[in-house]
Design a protein around this motif. Structure first.
Motif, PDB file in Angstrom:
ATOM      1  N   ASP A   1      67.858  54.803  81.367  1.00 47.59           N
ATOM      2  CA  ASP A   1      67.089  53.703  80.787  1.00 47.59           C
ATOM      3  C   ASP A   1      65.608  53.980  80.657  1.00 47.59           C
ATOM      4  N   GLY A   2      65.039  55.232  80.681  1.00 41.08           N
ATOM      5  CA  GLY A   2      63.854  55.748  80.205  1.00 41.08           C
ATOM      6  C   GLY A   2      63.105  55.897  81.851  1.00 41.08           C
ATOM      7  N   GLU A   3      63.826  55.743  82.997  1.00 42.51           N
ATOM      8  CA  GLU A   3      63.137  55.941  83.971  1.00 42.51           C
ATOM      9  C   GLU A   3      63.683  57.216  84.777  1.00 42.51           C
ATOM     10  N   ALA A   4      62.840  58.038  85.054  1.00 42.99           N
ATOM     11  CA  ALA A   4      63.170  59.330  85.729  1.00 42.99           C
ATOM     12  C   ALA A   4      63.847  59.266  86.970  1.00 42.99           C
ATOM     13  N   VAL A   5      65.213  59.657  87.006  1.00 45.45           N
ATOM     14  CA  VAL A   5      65.861  59.549  88.272  1.00 45.45           C
ATOM     15  C   VAL A   5      66.242  60.638  89.347  1.00 45.45           C
ATOM     16  N   TRP A   6      66.135  61.811  88.358  1.00 43.82           N
ATOM     17  CA  TRP A   6      66.396  63.075  89.117  1.00 43.82           C
ATOM     18  C   TRP A   6      66.032  64.604  88.752  1.00 43.82           C
ATOM     19  N   SER A   7      65.501  65.406  89.388  1.00 42.13           N
ATOM     20  CA  SER A   7      65.146  66.680  88.607  1.00 42.13           C
ATOM     21  C   SER A   7      65.116  67.712  89.758  1.00 42.13           C
ATOM     22  N   ARG A   8      65.477  68.658  89.303  1.00 37.47           N
ATOM     23  CA  ARG A   8      65.468  70.014  89.877  1.00 37.47           C
ATOM     24  C   ARG A   8      64.938  71.287  89.305  1.00 37.47           C
ATOM     25  N   SER A   9      64.405  71.976  89.983  1.00 36.11           N
ATOM     26  CA  SER A   9      63.957  73.331  89.338  1.00 36.11           C
ATOM     27  C   SER A   9      64.731  74.329  89.690  1.00 36.11           C
ATOM     28  N   MET A  10      65.449  75.295  88.660  1.00 34.44           N
ATOM     29  CA  MET A  10      66.097  76.308  89.124  1.00 34.44           C
ATOM     30  C   MET A  10      66.133  77.529  88.106  1.00 34.44           C
ATOM     31  N   HIS A  11      66.338  78.615  88.593  1.00 34.17           N
ATOM     32  CA  HIS A  11      66.419  79.689  87.853  1.00 34.17           C
ATOM     33  C   HIS A  11      67.807  80.391  87.559  1.00 34.17           C
ATOM     34  N   TRP A  12      68.400  79.975  86.215  1.00 30.16           N
ATOM     35  CA  TRP A  12      69.851  80.199  86.307  1.00 30.16           C
ATOM     36  C   TRP A  12      70.066  80.652  84.791  1.00 30.16           C
ATOM     37  N   SER A  13      71.418  80.976  84.572  1.00 33.61           N
ATOM     38  CA  SER A  13      71.826  81.151  83.269  1.00 33.61           C
ATOM     39  C   SER A  13      72.261  79.925  82.637  1.00 33.61           C
ATOM     40  N   LEU A  14      71.540  79.234  81.951  1.00 35.24           N
ATOM     41  CA  LEU A  14      71.853  77.735  81.421  1.00 35.24           C
ATOM     42  C   LEU A  14      73.280  77.764  80.665  1.00 35.24           C
ATOM     43  N   LEU A  15      73.252  78.845  79.491  1.00 32.91           N
ATOM     44  CA  LEU A  15      74.373  78.691  78.679  1.00 32.91           C
ATOM     45  C   LEU A  15      75.868  79.165  79.269  1.00 32.91           C
ATOM     46  N   ASP A  16      75.570  79.751  80.428  1.00 37.56           N
ATOM     47  CA  ASP A  16      76.993  79.886  80.964  1.00 37.56           C
ATOM     48  C   ASP A  16      77.878  78.749  81.642  1.00 37.56           C
ATOM     49  N   ARG A  17      77.187  77.517  81.414  1.00 35.54           N
ATOM     50  CA  ARG A  17      78.023  76.519  82.017  1.00 35.54           C
ATOM     51  C   ARG A  17      77.968  75.492  80.662  1.00 35.54           C
ATOM     52  N   SER A  18      78.989  74.928  80.506  1.00 43.75           N
ATOM     53  CA  SER A  18      79.011  73.651  79.603  1.00 43.75           C
ATOM     54  C   SER A  18      78.294  72.488  79.788  1.00 43.75           C
ATOM     55  N   VAL A  19      78.067  71.744  78.720  1.00 44.33           N
ATOM     56  CA  VAL A  19      77.570  70.422  78.870  1.00 44.33           C
ATOM     57  C   VAL A  19      78.188  69.521  79.833  1.00 44.33           C
ATOM     58  N   TRP A  20      79.414  69.687  79.853  1.00 45.83           N
ATOM     59  CA  TRP A  20      80.113  68.832  80.784  1.00 45.83           C
ATOM     60  C   TRP A  20      79.855  68.998  82.295  1.00 45.83           C
ATOM     61  N   THR A  21      79.369  70.592  82.459  1.00 41.62           N
ATOM     62  CA  THR A  21      79.280  70.967  83.932  1.00 41.62           C
ATOM     63  C   THR A  21      77.990  70.531  84.355  1.00 41.62           C
ATOM     64  N   LEU A  22      76.964  70.482  83.369  1.00 35.76           N
ATOM     65  CA  LEU A  22      75.517  69.835  83.640  1.00 35.76           C
ATOM     66  C   LEU A  22      75.701  68.331  83.915  1.00 35.76           C
ATOM     67  N   LEU A  23      76.339  67.494  83.200  1.00 35.59           N
ATOM     68  CA  LEU A  23      76.681  66.258  83.287  1.00 35.59           C
ATOM     69  C   LEU A  23      77.223  66.090  84.805  1.00 35.59           C
ATOM     70  N   PHE A  24      78.284  66.793  85.078  1.00 37.35           N
ATOM     71  CA  PHE A  24      78.787  66.675  86.455  1.00 37.35           C
ATOM     72  C   PHE A  24      77.905  66.777  87.704  1.00 37.35           C
ATOM     73  N   MET A  25      77.016  67.863  87.112  1.00 42.89           N
ATOM     74  CA  MET A  25      76.107  68.127  88.280  1.00 42.89           C
ATOM     75  C   MET A  25      74.978  67.030  88.547  1.00 42.89           C
ATOM     76  N   THR A  26      74.548  66.548  87.367  1.00 50.18           N
ATOM     77  CA  THR A  26      73.525  65.437  87.498  1.00 50.18           C
ATOM     78  C   THR A  26      74.255  63.960  87.977  1.00 50.18           C
ATOM     79  N   ALA A  27      75.627  64.207  87.948  1.00 46.01           N
ATOM     80  CA  ALA A  27      76.326  62.888  88.086  1.00 46.01           C
ATOM     81  C   ALA A  27      76.038  62.518  89.646  1.00 46.01           C
ATOM     82  N   GLN A  28      76.198  63.832  90.419  1.00 40.96           N
ATOM     83  CA  GLN A  28      76.133  63.668  91.809  1.00 40.96           C
ATOM     84  C   GLN A  28      74.985  63.025  92.363  1.00 40.96           C
TER      85      GLN A  28
END
Length: 431
Positions: free
Chosen positions: A142-169
């Protein structure tokens, strides 16, 4: 879940700015050879799985919308040579890697990946926004920042669903609970294209699947190209006191399975599915069981037995199509579905598609005999026209829906019932 819209800003030789809308049921991909019909089916498969690992080394920019019960998703994914503009409203990302992730295999490619996901919930209304790039990931509710992490990774090696699963934690529990059903149905989603030959039939024989026990829970390993009922059946058999090295299932042991339907349609007396246990450790905590060597045996009505390798071309196509539909409950992406099938089998196959959202190509008019459209607007969304256009010295692939006027004329003519749909499409230059 349904794919409702796809916009191609940049993808291979496709005209930039291509925008397509889709029907929630039948989508017919029409065009001559060499107009990108299979390319479109492959792209739709990639988008539905939201897994871009197969094209991570090529530039592209895509935007698409998905509808799911109680929510809508808008996804923008790009992998371009020019770096995207930074989000001025995003807070600084916190340090420390979330987990050890593989760095890009070709960092010198000069491509800058980025994925943005906008999830809008209904009843009660809420909005989740996620942004990820090669340097990290962040999330707003709802427009408010709730979580962030800096990472060095191969982003497109993971699906959108993987990214949502990670943030959902890491987001609030209420939002995480609202994502559970979406993640359950999509996390292992990989709806491959059912090809025009025997590629799917051959892939069935190459399937490998494993289960591992951790702390009393059984976890699948790898993408599950299995019917939804099969993992439970495999687990049940392996938990028996003396599990065999080869498991078999008779066609009549599971009503409504792909095997039962194939035996009935092909006119066999019986059929058996067999799977080999390739790896077996104690099925207790830390145990693992692996499966492969999928195969079939059939008995004809005259008593003759034959293996899946002895089936004819059309029989192999039908068997693998029914298996494919048993795996993919929500979608079907089929190239030349009618190829090699008897007209009665084409009709049965179209019936088996059921309520799925389907994307089909066909050079065979039989397919069009089994499609109905309730309105001109639905018909327009159901037709995806493929062609080539000249841009200076270059020829590009052009995808489009028909115009509203053309769809209206076709719908009215089809409603009169005087001519088959395939003939009307040819008369109007649409096929």
């Amino acid at each position: 879940m349904k794919l409702t819209r796809l916009e191609v800003h940049h993808y291979r030789n496709v005209v930039p700015g291509t925008s397509l809308v889709f029907s929630p049921s039948y989508n017919l991909v029409l065009g001559e050879n060499g107009t990108g019909r299979t390319t479109l089916l492959e792209l739709i498969s990639t988008v539905l799985g939201s897994d871009f690992s197969s094209i991570l080394h090529e530039p592209f920019a895509l935007e698409y919308d998905l509808a799911f019960p109680g929510m809508k998703l808008h996804v923008f994914v790009r992998n371009e040579r020019d770096a995207p503009e930074p989000d001025a409203e995003a807070p600084p990302r916190k340090g420390a890697e979330l987990m050890p992730l593989r760095t890009p295999a070709v960092p010198e490619s000069g491509l800058h990946p980025r994925i943005e996901v906008d999830v809008r919930f209904q009843s009660p209304a809420a909005r989740l926004q996620m942004r990820a790039d090669a340097a990290g990931i962040d999330c707003k509710v709802d427009g408010e920042a709730v979580w962030s992490r800096s990472m060095h990774w191969s982003l497109l090696d993971r699906s959108v669903w993987t990214l949502l699963f990670m943030t959902a934690q890491f987001i609030d529990a209420g939002m995480k609970d609202r994502l559970k059903e979406l993640l359950r149905r999509t996390f292992l989603l990989a709806p491959q294209r059912f090809d025009e030959a025997l590629g799917m039939f051959e892939r069935i024989g190459d399937i490998r699947y494993a289960m591992e026990v951790r702390d009393g829970e059984v976890f699948p390993l790898g993408l599950m190209a299995l019917p939804t009922w099969m993992p439970g059946w495999l687990r049940e058999r392996m938990e028996q006191p003396s599990a065999p090295d080869v498991l078999e299932l008779a066609h009549d042991a599971r009503e409504g399975s792909f095997l039962a339907k194939f035996v009935a349609l092909a006119g066999f007396a019986s059929g058996r599915f067999r799977v080999e246990v390739l790896e077996k450790r104690s099925f207790e905590n830390g145990g693992r069981v692996g499966f492969g060597g999928f195969g079939f045996h059939f008995t004809r009505r005259d008593g003759r037995e034959l293996t899946h390798a002895e089936l004819g071309f059309g029989q192999k196509r039908l068997l693998s199509l029914l298996y494919y539909l048993d795996v993919n409950e929500d979608f079907a992406i089929a190239d030349e579905l009618a190829n090699g099938l008897h007209p009665r089998w084409v009709e049965a196959s179209m019936r088996e598609l059921g309520a799925r959202q389907v994307f089909l190509t066909s050079q065979n008019p039989l397919l069009f005999e089994h499609t109905l459209f309730p309105s001109a607007e639905v018909l327009r969304a159901s037709l995806l026209l493929c062609g080539n256009v000249r841009e200076g010295e270059r020829e590009r692939i052009a995808w489009r829906n028909p115009t509203h006027e053309a769809a209206g004329k076709l719908f009215d003519a089809h409603g009169l019932g005087a001519h088959p749909l395939a003939e009307l499409l040819r008369q109007q230059g649409l096929w």
